[in-house]
Design an enzyme around this catalytic site. Structure first.
Site, PDB file in Angstrom:
ATOM      1  CB  SER B 305      41.904  42.855  36.515  1.00 44.43           C
ATOM      2  OG  SER B 305      43.401  43.125  36.575  1.00 44.43           O
ATOM      3  NE  ARG B 554      38.896  34.912  34.229  1.00 40.11           N
ATOM      4  CZ  ARG B 554      39.323  33.928  33.717  1.00 40.11           C
ATOM      5  NH1 ARG B 554      40.024  32.958  34.294  1.00 40.11           N
ATOM      6  NH2 ARG B 554      39.317  33.834  32.254  1.00 40.11           N
ATOM      7  CB  THR B 590      45.259  45.262  31.465  1.00 42.88           C
ATOM      8  OG1 THR B 590      44.708  44.680  32.722  1.00 42.88           O
ATOM      9  CG2 THR B 590      44.205  45.638  30.432  1.00 42.88           C
ATOM     10  CB  CYS B 751      35.689  25.818  44.322  1.00 42.13           C
ATOM     11  SG  CYS B 751      34.471  26.955  43.645  1.00 42.13           S
ATOM     12  CB  CYS B 776      30.644  28.261  38.248  1.00 41.94           C
ATOM     13  SG  CYS B 776      32.060  28.383  37.345  1.00 41.94           S
ATOM     14  CB  CYS B 779      37.798  31.813  38.971  1.00 37.04           C
ATOM     15  SG  CYS B 779      37.751  30.136  39.800  1.00 37.04           S
ATOM     16  CB  CYS B 782      37.501  23.658  39.322  1.00 34.63           C
ATOM     17  SG  CYS B 782      36.785  24.304  38.018  1.00 34.63           S
TER      18      CYS B 782
END
Lengths: 264, 807
Positions: B305, B554, B590, B751, B776, B779, B782
């Protein structure tokens, strides 16, 4: 207490396994700005892969009922208990956490660790010590050999196959250019090479069970071991970055470039 | 002939597929196959009709003469030839008919059939053959009925009929085998016309079964050989293991354990819920077992974040967080907001009351904050199990959620069990909390299972990319917060940047770039936009001389108020970013995630500990959570900013959105009586590549901007390489046929970890998709943005994924 000889014949041997907590192999290492070491805070750690193999081999011996008890040992701060816990989940019976922290931990090397293992082997009346051949952080490849020397035990290093026959141990060693098979007498020290076995997973039910297994906390001083180091780290540097290459069209260009660079 | 070619190409179909389908032998064999099938079908129909007339109307002597028979046979053969060779003659309409419709090749082709060819094959397969088939079946049915009836009544013509009967019986066996072959084909054709998804495996299985009995095996045998092709997707969620011979005899029993509450995901929401539950349990002196499973190897290692944290929820949860050493080290001291153009920076004043105002907030490394939350939870007696991913939702017989199962381990890349295979574990609970984060894969199933998204708009998303830099100490101003919109994105692409100066012992800055996933140009690459943005004069001056130490990405929710699904269902609740409580203009989620976890815990606690509770379902249903949520400050906060994100959907894009925010948010505080709508699914927003201009990105200089792979290396991402790719495709052929053909392979660009790559086929013509699943970073972009919605993200072996250190 039964006589030593008799204990072995009844297959009630005890194995000590060393498990080291190291920075995970997939993490990109960063050198501290003051060049005294690498950044470890918050970095993903896991059990040294060779130690995993050592634990697996010990647990296999236990499953074959050739040994009675597997004890996982780790030296370091509070967090190494996670590593011991993983070994317990893989099948070790109990753990020993040798507490070393702060400055002592930063300078802890193979010699100090082998002194600890030698002391523990006597205290626990171990018949076999299985260690990883080396740790992937300092790549020393010394602890097993030093421990055998301190205990004056035979050693089977770089093992790719271990067979326990009564009080003898047949060890197939990976050496330059091939394999060497030796037979040594227990008690002994074995260090695990990559091909010894494929370590099992620490499954969730076993992790839960491992929470109930005991981890004893000892201090090096309790074992009568002095962990002060005789080495001094001068500086730690990142490996030099690879310079990008150039593409040349013709042989003539290549020769020109090499001349320019003063290579020919 | 096909058998011969089959031998030649065995085991390497992929390499030759395209060349073979375009070749002359394929066309010839295809047409021969078509000829023989159609002629045999027509002949069978004719013979059946003849027998039918003979048996059912024995006295009418309608038996055709020799001449008539010959004529009819000739007509049938001519018709057969026309049907078979027409596609070869009229190339314009049919193009490569036999190469694409699967007669001479078993696979779905990369070039779809032309419309003409489609109609043609429908007419032949469904029209002609189905009619012939029906005639045959009806005639035989009627014949047997007649024989049964007349056989008992008369013996006069017995001899005559007997002779016919033996012939009829012989034909009947032919017809039976024929129909066995055709029925599956009819069904498949009809299903495919109705666009029903057919799992390839089942289809192949059905055809294989038919093949053994088929009178003219060439058609079927060519289709069934596809099972020898190498697959992209081998995951058991697509190819079930119960029918896989490699899994025969493998112990699939799972160990099960019981807890009061199981929480999926050890992030801000999940840990807040766990902490609150244990706080309440300790307060009321009740025993309560709370288990948290987390796919990352350690708590916080998959958290990414900005992050600028609003401490409201934290102060409610742990009022003495300062004394407990929460890693909130950097209070915001300076707040800058600007619009960027290529060369300039136009500062925008942040008026008090605007959502972008960060006074009182803290700049944090959220991964470290989450790790600290984990320590607090463990101290309270919460059981944390990092490294174990929840891969399955378990249900009671009454349909309520029973708990979860963790992932299996030790499966090889081809989907077969390895020696070290271990089954996952079942965790049962009275109530299960799903806090998987944005676009969780279990939540995705739950939405469908309980129709939780029936009354809300589809979720919309963005992707955030982030780096950590150690910069020159002279340029470091701890507490400074900078946000920007505008360049390098155009006005109709939603997105912006952040740059936070952190006070963490070394001159650290966190910077990142967010791009709304409703972007339309398939050539856009969020990663490269981010790299380009760093070259803006106002940013570059900060970074010059610095060192990049971390990278990650992310997806995040942007749907806000309009997209909140139903949060409760029998046996479970959704918390945190899984349903999505992100406050978009604040770019903060958050605090809302934590609060939602706390609300869920509070609502669940009294019900879980009530020993006299009569529950209608085996898993507890807790609608109180949803009610509490609607009364909470999250609801008010999200309601007031609900129109800001959709207001950017206008001709003026960014500028229109900013004007709207200025007028309606700042003056009316979100009290306007209307609610704007989003544009729908992000996956539907891409335009075909031919309608878009490719974007020229500058080359990375290796100092400020970097290439993708060296970036991914900094995320510490790793997966056990010998496991089935956890990026599963519902259909392996879709990426090349649709995503590449129409959108020029956008997954290569959206990606942020280089997972998807189109590489040339070994034969040199055509492309294939390669999935580098080890890269990967989890996130989920895709799964969200794939225009054909063919990618399903599932959990890999536990502890795989990035190893972020305080991202």
């Amino acid at each position: 207490m039964l006589p030593l000889r008799f204990r072995r014949v009844t297959m009630s041997a005890r194995v000590l396994v060393g498990v080291k907590r190291v920075i995970d192999y997939a993490v990109k290492i960063r050198v501290k700005p003051d060049r005294t070491g690498v950044v470890t805070d918050g970095v993903k750690h896991s059990m040294n892969p060779f130690c995993e193999i050592a634990v697996e081999e010990a647990v296999k011996l236990k499953e074959k009922k050739l040994v009675k008890e597997v004890v996982a040992v780790s030296c370091g701060p509070q967090q190494v208990q996670e590593t011991i816990r993983t070994a317990l989940a893989m099948g070790a019976d109990r753990g020993i956490h040798v507490e070393v922290s702060g400055k002592d931990y930063e300078t802890l090397g193979p010699l100090q660790v082998s002194k600890i293992f030698a002391a523990l082997a006597k205290k626990e009346q171990a018949d076999l010590i299985i260690l990883g051949k080396q740790a992937i952080d300092d790549d020393c490849n010394q602890t097993g050999q030093m421990t055998a020397a301190l205990l004056d035990w035979p050693q089977g290093t770089f093992a790719s196959e271990v067979t326990l026959e009564a009080d003898k141990l047949k060890v197939v060693r990976e050496i330059d250019g091939g394999l060497e098979t030796i037979k040594i007498k227990l008690p002994a020290v074995v260090t695990a090479d990559l091909r010894l076995n494929t370590p099992r997973y620490a499954t969730l039910p076993n992790i839960m069970k491992a929470k109930k297994k005991k981890i004893v906390n000892v201090k090096p001083a309790d074992l009568g071991v002095d962990v002060s180091s005789r080495l001094e780290v001068l500086k730690v540097d990142e490996p030099p970055q690879r310079q990008s290459g150039v593409k040349v069209e013709t042989v003539h260009d290549l020769v020109e470039k090499l001349k320019e660079a003063g290579r020919i | 002939m096909i058998g011969a070619y089959d031998l030649k190409f065995r085991g390497e179909y992929n390499r030759h597929a395209q060349a073979w389908m375009d070749s002359v032998p394929c066309q010839v064999i295809g047409s021969l196959a078509m000829l023989s099938t159609e002629v045999s079908v027509l002949l069978l129909t004719y013979l059946t009709l003849e027998k039918y007339i003979c048996i059912v109307y024995p006295f009418r002597y309608l038996t055709p003469g020799r001449r008539r028979t010959v004529t009819i046979l000739v007509v049938i053969w001519i018709l057969g030839f026309v049907i078979a060779f027409l596609p070869l003659v009229c190339k314009g309409v049919f193009r490569n008919f036999y190469g694409t419709n699967g007669v001479c090749f078993p696979l779905h082709s990369e070039q779809p059939e032309t419309l003409g060819a489609q109609i043609y094959s429908i007419v032949i397969f469904l029209g002609l053959n189905l009619v012939a088939f029906l005639i045959i079946v009806l005639s035989y049915g009627s014949m047997f009925y007649n024989i049964q009836r007349t056989g008992t009544q008369t013996t006069k013509y017995t001899n005559h009929i007997k002779k016919e009967l033996t012939i009829a019986k012989r034909f009947f066996s032919i017809v039976i085998t024929d129909s066995l072959c055709w029925i599956p084909i009819f069904i498949l054709k009809i299903l495919s016309l109705m666009e029903v998804e057919i799992p390839a495996r089942r289809c192949v299985g059905a055809l294989k079964a038919v093949q053994a009995e088929h009178v003219a095996p060439q058609v079927c045998s060519t289709r069934s050989s596809s099972s020898t092709l190498s697959r992209i997707t081998t995951h058991y969620s697509v190819y079930p293991r119960d029918k896989d011979p490699r899994w025969e005899g493998v112990e699939m029993e799972r160990f099960a354990d019981e807890a009061d509450v199981v929480i999926v995901g050890g992030g801000p929401a999940g840990l807040s819920a766990a902490i609150r539950l244990k706080q309440l349990a300790n307060q009321h002196e009740k025993e309560l077992r709370v288990c948290v499973v987390e796919k990352a190897s350690q708590i916080g290692a998959h958290t990414l974040s900005g992050a600028c944290l609003e401490p409201t929820a934290l102060s409610e949860l742990i009022p003495d967080w300062k004394e407990r050493g929460a890693p909130l080290n950097t209070p915001v001291t300076e707040d800058k907001f600007s619009i960027l153009t290529e060369k300039y920076r136009i500062p925008v004043p942040i008026l008090p009351g605007l959502p972008m105002n960060n006074h009182g907030n803290y700049l944090v490394r959220l991964g470290h904050f989450v790790r600290w939350l984990g320590e607090q939870a463990e101290e309270l007696g919460v059981e944390l199990y990092p490294g174990y991913a929840a891969s399955e939702v378990l249900f009671h017989e009454d349909g309520s959620v029973k708990g979860i199962a963790t992932n299996d381990v030790g499966i090889a890349k081809d989907g077969s069990p390895k020696d070290v295979f271990e089954r996952g574990m079942e965790l049962h609970a009275k109530v299960t909390l799903f806090g998987e984060g944005c676009h969780g894969h279990l939540a995705k199933q739950l939405y469908k299972q309980f129709n939780l998204r029936g009354n809300c708009e589809p979720q919309t998303y963005a992707i955030g990319l982030k780096e950590l830099w150690v910069i020159d100490e002279k340029k470091w101003c701890p507490g400074r917060t900078e946000h920007s919109v505008g360049w390098p994105l155009n006005r109709n692409t939603y997105g912006g940047s952040f740059l936070y100066h952190l006070n963490e012992g070394e001159p650290l800055v966190a910077l990142g770039f967010v791009v709304g996933l409703d972007y339309t140009n398939p050539y856009l690459s969020p990663f490269r936009e981010f790299q380009r943005w760093k070259h803006h004069p106002s940013i570059m001056s900060t970074l010059e001389g610095g060192n990049r130490i971390a990278y990650g990405a992310r997806a995040l929710n942007e749907g806000g108020f309009q997209s909140i699904p139903k949060l409760t269902f029998p046996g479970g609740m959704l918390i945190g970013c899984s349903p999505g409580f992100m406050n978009v203009p604040k770019i903060k989620g958050t605090h809302t995630a934590m609060k939602s976890g706390m609300l869920a815990a509070e609502s669940a606690f009294s019900k879980i500990t009530d020993e006299n509770l009569q529950s209608e379902t085996a898993g507890l249903y807790i609608p109180e959570y949803e009610e509490a949520f609607k009364k909470s400050w999250i609801w008010k906060e999200l309601y007031s900013v609900r129109n800001i994100r959709p207001s950017f959907h206008n001709y003026f894009g960014l500028y229109g959105g900013m004007v709207y925010t200025g007028i309606f948010y700042w003056i009316l505080r979100g009290k306007e009586p209307w609610t704007l709508k989003h544009n729908g699914l992000d996956a539907d927003q891409l335009k075909p590549a031919k309608d878009c201009t490719p974007i020229e990105y500058p080359k990375p200089d290796g100092k400020i901007s970097f290439d993708l792979l060296s970036s991914v290396a900094l995320s510490g991402t790793n997966h056990e390489h010998d496991q089935p790719p956890h990026l599963t495709l519902k259909d392996d052929s879709v990426p090349v046929a649709q995503n590449l053909a129409i959108y020029d392979g956008p997954e290569q660009r959206f990606c942020p970890a280089g997972v998807y790559e189109y590489v040339p086929l070994e034969t040199g013509d055509g492309m294939r998709l390669q999935i580098n699943a080890q890269n990967c970073v989890h996130c989920k972009t895709c799964d969200i943005k794939d225009p054909s919605q063919n990618i399903n993200w599932v959990v890999p072996e536990g502890s795989g994924g990035p190893a972020y250190n305080g991202m």
